[in-house]
Every structure is written in C-alpha cells, then in structure tokens.
Design an enzyme around this catalytic site. Structure first.
Site, mmCIF file in Angstrom:
data_model
loop_
_atom_site.group_PDB
_atom_site.id
_atom_site.type_symbol
_atom_site.label_atom_id
_atom_site.label_comp_id
_atom_site.label_asym_id
_atom_site.label_seq_id
_atom_site.Cartn_x
_atom_site.Cartn_y
_atom_site.Cartn_z
ATOM 1 C CE LYS A 218 -0.592 -0.918 4.584
ATOM 2 N NZ LYS A 218 -0.351 -2.650 4.843
ATOM 3 C CE LYS B 211 -4.532 -1.146 5.032
ATOM 4 N NZ LYS B 211 -4.354 -1.321 6.844
#
Lengths: 451, 451
Positions: free
Chosen positions: B113, B213
């Site tokens: 991420k 995220k």
C-alpha cells in the site's frame, strides 16, 4: 462477435423494460459518459424488446419508438448487436433467449436467478463451449458484489461455508415481527402495502427465492452443477411473535438463512434454506429490514461479510449495468488491471481535494478545565459563538485533584455541523487561555444518512 | 510475455519470503490442484528471491534451495518467468522491482500500500502503457474484496462516499479502550503483546497506514491520480477512556475512519483519516477488534458494506494468491465468465449434497401443549431421549384459554446438536400425541465459530 475497431460503438440490446429494465436503461443513458470512460469504449442501446409496444413506459429517458420491438428474436438476429441484456424473468422464454444469444456468440448479461437455478448448469456449459461470456452478478444479492468476489478476489480459497440472508422480503417480515411483536400475516400485509412484498409473495416466504440464489452461490463456490431438488427448503410461515421472545431471552434473533457448508471429512455439501437462530453477537443478527448479507468463510481469508440491498430496481440495476461495463471491456480486451484508468467526465473532471478547513461535520470537543475558575465556560462558548459555531449540547464531570491539589474538570461540547476551519480558529484562540489544560480532544461525529 | 501453449506450465517468481510471502508460497503449494483447476492452467513456482539465503524459513512446504536467490533482478531477467509477486514491502527496492517487471512485460501482483500510495499513479500509467497488468487487491483491506469490487461489480456507480475502518491495529486498541476502560498506552501495550501491533506501531496509530489505503481507494473510485499530501490525517493517540463514556451516553462509539466523499455541487473530494463518532445503529459501530469494514455508497447501488480481516498473514495471502489466479487466467485469456468451471480436485471430486436428515445443528422446538395434562413433558422428553437427543434447556409459559376454555401452554425445548433425522423421527412420534396441538415450531440454532 464482430471484431471491433477503436472508436466504434458497441451495440446493446435490452430484452424487458419492466422495473429493473427501466432502471438499467436509465442508468445506461444517464451515466453514459462516465460508463464509457470506465469501459474505455463507447456504446449505444440499439434495440429494446418489450411485451406491448403501446404500454406507457416508466423510464426517465424516453425510448425512441423505432428502437422498440415485441420480438426478442429481432435482437438475437441483428448482426450488429454485440451484447444482450436479459431482463424478462421467468424460465421459459428467458431460457430460449439466453440459449439463442449464446449460440449466436453474443455475450449475455442476466439477473434471472430462477433461470440459472433451473438451467444454469446447461447454460454455463454452453457459454464455455461457445467461448461466449455469461454475466450474472444481479442473480444473487442484488447490488452486493458476491458473484464477482467468488470468481475473483476470493478464488484461491476453499470455501468452508456460505451463510446468508438473501431474501429481503422475508427479512423485512421477520424484522417487523421481532420489533413490533406482530403476527406473521400482519407483518406480511404491511410489507405488501409498503411494496416490500409482491401480491403473490409465495417464493419469498417459502424460502425458494433464497434457495435459487443459494444454488447459484454453491455452484460458484464448489465448481459443481447442482439442481434445485438438492436443496432442503423451509419457509417462515410458522413463526410466531413469541418465538422472537424466546430467542431474545437466549441471546439470539431469528433470520431466514441459506446455509452452504462443506464437510471435508465426508466430502459432503450441506445445502439448506431455513429460519434459524442467529447469535446476537454475530453481525448477521444486525442485518434488518430489506437488507441482505452474505458471510463467506474461506480456508485462507477467514470470515468475510458482504452487506447491502439485495433487491429492488436500483441495486439490481447496479449489478446489471456493471456487468454490461465488464462485457464491453472484455469485448475490447483492453487491459483493465492497470490500477485505474485516468478519465475525465462531467463528474470528476474538475474534482479537487477539499481543503481540510472546508470539511463539514458535527464535532465532539472535550476540554480539561480548572474547576472553580470563573468564566471558563463563558470563554469557550464565546469563542465558539464568535466563530459562528452553534453548541448542541454540553456536559461536565468532576476530576480528582492533581499533584498540586488543583481540580481539573472535563467539559464536553457537542457542536452542530461546522467547517473545521471555523473550529480550528476557535480552538486556536482558546489555547491561549490558561484555564484550559492541554489541547482538547476533538472528534468528528460522522453522519451516514446523507453520505 | 511468452505466448503460452495449452498444457504448458506458467512460471511464477516470488520476491520476499517474510510473513505474507510464506503464506503465499504455502497456499500456492498446498492448494495447487484446486488453484490449477480454477485458473484452468498449471503452474510452478520457479524462483524465490530472499534477503538472506541461510535464514531459517517459516514456510510449511520447504523451498528447494536451488530456487532461492538474493537478487530480484534474477527473476525479472529470467525469460521463463511469467508473473512476479512482490512481497518485500517498503517503497525503494519494491518500486525498482515493480517498474522493472512491468517494463519487462511481466504482470505483477503486489499488496504494497505504501508503494501504491506514493508511486501508484506512475506505476499504473506504466502498466497501462505497456499493456501489462498490475494486481493489488491485497493493498486495501487484506482479504476483503474491495479493489476488485470497485473495478467490477460496482463500476457503474458514481461513488458518493467511501467510509471505512481499515486499520486493524488501531481498531483493536479502540475496542479494548471502550470495553476495558483502559488508557491508550495500556491498550497499545496489550495489542503489542498479542501481536496485533508491531514493535513500532507509528503508522497504525497516527493514521497513515489507513491513509495509504484510503488514497488507493479514492484513486480507484474517482479515476484520478492522488498523492499522499492531499489527505488530512489524524491518529488516535489523544483519545482517553472517558471519551468512550461520553460517546456511549450520546449513542455513539469511536472508530478511526477513512472518509472519502464526493461533493457534486463543488466537485470537490473530501479525503481524511480521523477518529470519529459512529452512531450505534450503523453497522460500522459493530466492527470490533482487528476486523475491518468498508462502506461504499454508490448512486445506484446505495450503501454496500464489506467486512472481514484487514491484515495478517492469511487474509493478505488470500488476496495475493487470488490475484495470482486472475493473472494466470488472463495470461491464458480463457473466457472465465461462463458462470463457473466444472472441475475436479481432491476436495470436491466426490462432493455429494448432504441428505437433510444428516445435517447437524442445535435446535429450538416450541410445542403448544394442553395445560394440566399429566405427563406431556415426560412424553416429549422421552421421545427425545429415545432418539438420542439431549435437551439443553426447557421453559414453559401460560397461554390464554381458547374458545373452548382449554388452556394451551408454550413449551420450549433447546436441544443439543443432533441430526435432523433424529429430531424428525422424534417429532413424528410426538405428532401422534393428542396433548400436543398443531405441529411444533422448529428452528435451527446456527453456530458460527466453527463454520
């Protein structure tokens, strides 16, 4: 299927213009620019087959009369139509239509659960044999992305179980019975008045609608053809209000569940739809009204739950139209796993990220203030008011004295929605007061109804 | 990419054999037959790049020493390797690796991420330019299928908002603080002892893990490149136990939320990570411990919620390995939208649907029995006992007299888990008693812990 050139428009054919058909048509017309940007292909609705040419339409965008026909065969026979969208329901004509379209090499999008439960094995085999895709996200759980998820993001898992609430009508009835302590027939009549149950609610109440969906999920999860006679089905007609009282006393609520469980030791598949006690500490027990939820337990991922609206015009249209976008992307075979496609459309072309100061929510602010210090509440309230912030509620509580014998109190303010910028400036001003200890705790209060 | 012949094995290269890497390697080896059946292609793990050749491995299946190398370049340069799986973390070497692999035309699977939040826009553009897919389901929400869902089943929606709990460590800490009324530092220390927080928990606690995220989700939802400086981030360090008390009194709980909201009137995107009050009647307020959940609100589908484990070896491996299966399917370009692929594997080849009689759960049975009629409880209990069914609890309640002045009581039995066949036969026997009115209400009591 035609070989497509860049810039050419894909041609869509819709069969059925009832509730879902109208929703699909409108979504394709109203969101066209966005969908074309995401599919990276342009499209046109070329023909629409309906039962009666003269019936009054409920679409928001008018359908040109010359696009209408009463014969679905016209769409299958039209060489220029690339993709067929089946929305007529039933299992007789829909079956003939889907077969004919796949045989003609036209990808099909359908949400017809009864059709797939009865003829799925055959149609999936035909689709594979012809190399012509069949999309059916809308057949299970309405707008909930369960079909694609089983086919993609969860595909590496051995599915240990699927347990779901996948009939909105029966869940609405059970929720009413539990909350209002009313008998089944009264809850059903209410659901019918509100449009949550059809005039003939048989399939929703006797469990067979859920069973059709469960069969499709089981076929997907275990890669094995299954027919409806394999599933053990009971409905909710027998339940009475007192059963909810007994359940609550024991820490349960009652839901109509589809249960699909793989027993590795016996290699057997448990497949049933039945009203069941669900423990109150499990999320499925919180799924109320017409909402659906499906819990998938995979050997690697553990438990994953999908929640949303399982039926109705819009959620079902979402699944159908998303499948149409996938079908269009695959017609072009453009690589779409590049993360995202930068695109411009009316909605996002000028999208800028909002400055933090400009975000608006209600707030919770907790100060630690010195007790017995005159005017601290007035100071704080004045700072809020000066910056245009309205106080919705306030409360205070006593603290113990600190090492110097000074008493500090907690002072909580609940503020009406305001810009963070307003609150930030007010707090900056207040930080200069020596009656306020530390910086305050500031939390947002999220509102969900209008998000 | 090589052109593949039917029957040829796809060659995989794994970079990184830490916690997730080991999980991915084991899943690829242990579930190989099932995965090959679902991907419709066979495969081999050809090489594995690790930092130290001599380190003790934690994989369940031993990695052949000749497959190991310390140079990821060996994998990118190997013409026979088809797909690269990046699991080293960080943003420097991982960035070089993913770039080099895409430039060499090798599809990449990653769950990194931080890499995608920092360099995603560039890598996605490179992936598109080279026509080489980049898969990243594991980058958001662990095993929760949010990335694919935004790219497929929800794609026709204008996303109005995404609100999510997407950091398990901080959610675990907040849940502990709320339940045990303990201060932040104590909850953090407990989480560290239990392995739910790392030795250096900074990114989990200050909100930046969730922010990475959130950025990826926002890019996916709005098709627009975004950089980390666009997101407004606050952590959970300031929260104290009394804030949970104030929240509860007002009908809320406190969660660290990522909030992504599109404001159509101003065309602005709200993008923030902050501890927030969540109303207790919203499902997100019930998401506790290390679990994650993401609520997506689309203009057509309405609110859809995804729930599951957002981190950890197994859930993350599930997402990575599922992406590998997709990458393999797409390498072969076999049509996989045919519903499902009938396949045989060790797990399902002999799968038979369990006979309803053989399904086992605890049961709730409610009889209506005539009051003052001697022996009815004994009759029922004897019938259960004769059929080998154990009673776990029983209760009774008085009813009003019916039109004939006869009093009917409700008699509730909670039965330990038994076969439906046993219970069915016992009930059949009892149906012959004239002290029992109507057929009893029988509900299953679902157990979830061992499904």
């Amino acid at each position: 299927m035609r070989a497509h050139m860049i810039g050419e428009k894909l041609q869509l054919g819709i069969v059925g213009l009832g509730t879902v058909g109208s929703g699909v048509y409108d979504a394709l017309m109203l969101n066209q620019k966005l969908l074309e940007a995401r599919a990276q292909v342009s499209y046109e609705v070329r023909r629409v087959a309906v039962r009666h040419l003269e019936r009054k339409r409920t679409t928001a965008v008018a359908v040109e009369p010359e696009k209408l026909t009463t014969r679905w065969q016209d769409l299958v026979d039209d060489e220029d139509i690339d993709i067929i969208i089946e929305l007529i329901g039933g299992t007789t004509e829909a079956y003939q239509l889907v077969r004919a379209a796949l045989e003609a090499g036209k990808p099909v999008v359908t949400g017809n659960k009864a059709l797939l439960a009865e003829h799925g094995s055959e149609l999936f085999a035909l689709s594979k044999q012809r190399g012509t895709p069949l999309y059916f996200e809308a057949s299970c759980g309405g707008g909930i992305p369960i079909v694609q998820s089983l086919q993609t993001s969860l595909i590496c898992n051995k599915v240990k179980s699927i347990v779901g609430i996948i009939n909105g009508t029966s869940n609405y009835i059970l929720t009413s019975m539990a909350r209002k302590k009313i008998p089944f027939q009264q809850a059903l009549a209410q659901a019918q008045r509100l449009g949550y149950a059809e005039a003939d609610p048989t399939l929703d109440i006797n469990g067979w609608d859920a069973a059709h969906k469960g069969l499709i999920l089981a076929m997907l999860a275990y890669g094995t053809p299954l027919s409806p006679d394999k599933i053990d089905v009971r409905g909710i007609e027998d339940i009475e209000p007192e059963d909810f009282e007994h359940a609550a006393r024991l820490g349960y609520t009652i839901k109509l569940l589809v249960v699909i469980k793989h027993h590795p030791e016996s290699r057997a598949l448990e497949l049933r739809v039945q009203p069941s006690f669900v423990p109150e500490d499990h999320l499925l027990s919180k799924v109320d009204d017409v909402f659906n939820a499906i819990a998938v337990n995979g050997d690697i991922v553990g438990e994953t739950i999908f929640y949303g609206r399982g039926a109705g015009k819009n959620p079902t249209s979402s699944a159908v139209v998303s499948d149409v976008v996938l079908a269009m992307r695959e017609c072009r075979l453009t690589g779409y796993h590049t993360g995202f496609h930068t695109y411009e459309s009316d909605d996002v072309e000028k999208a800028e990220v909002l400055a933090p100061d400009d975000t608006v929510t209600p707030f919770y602010v907790r100060f630690r203030v010195q007790r017995d210090r005159c005017g601290v509440i007035a100071d704080i309230a004045t700072a809020f008011s000066t910056h245009g912030i309205n106080i919705s509620a306030t409360s205070s509580s006593d603290g113990a004295p600190d090492e110097n014998g000074v008493h500090w109190n907690s002072l909580v303010f609940i503020l009406h929605a305001c810009r963070w910028g307003q609150l930030r400036e007010a707090l900056q001003e207040l930080s200069r007061l020596n009656t306020v200890k530390d910086r305050p705790v500031v939390l947002r209060m999220e509102t969900f109804q209008d998000t």
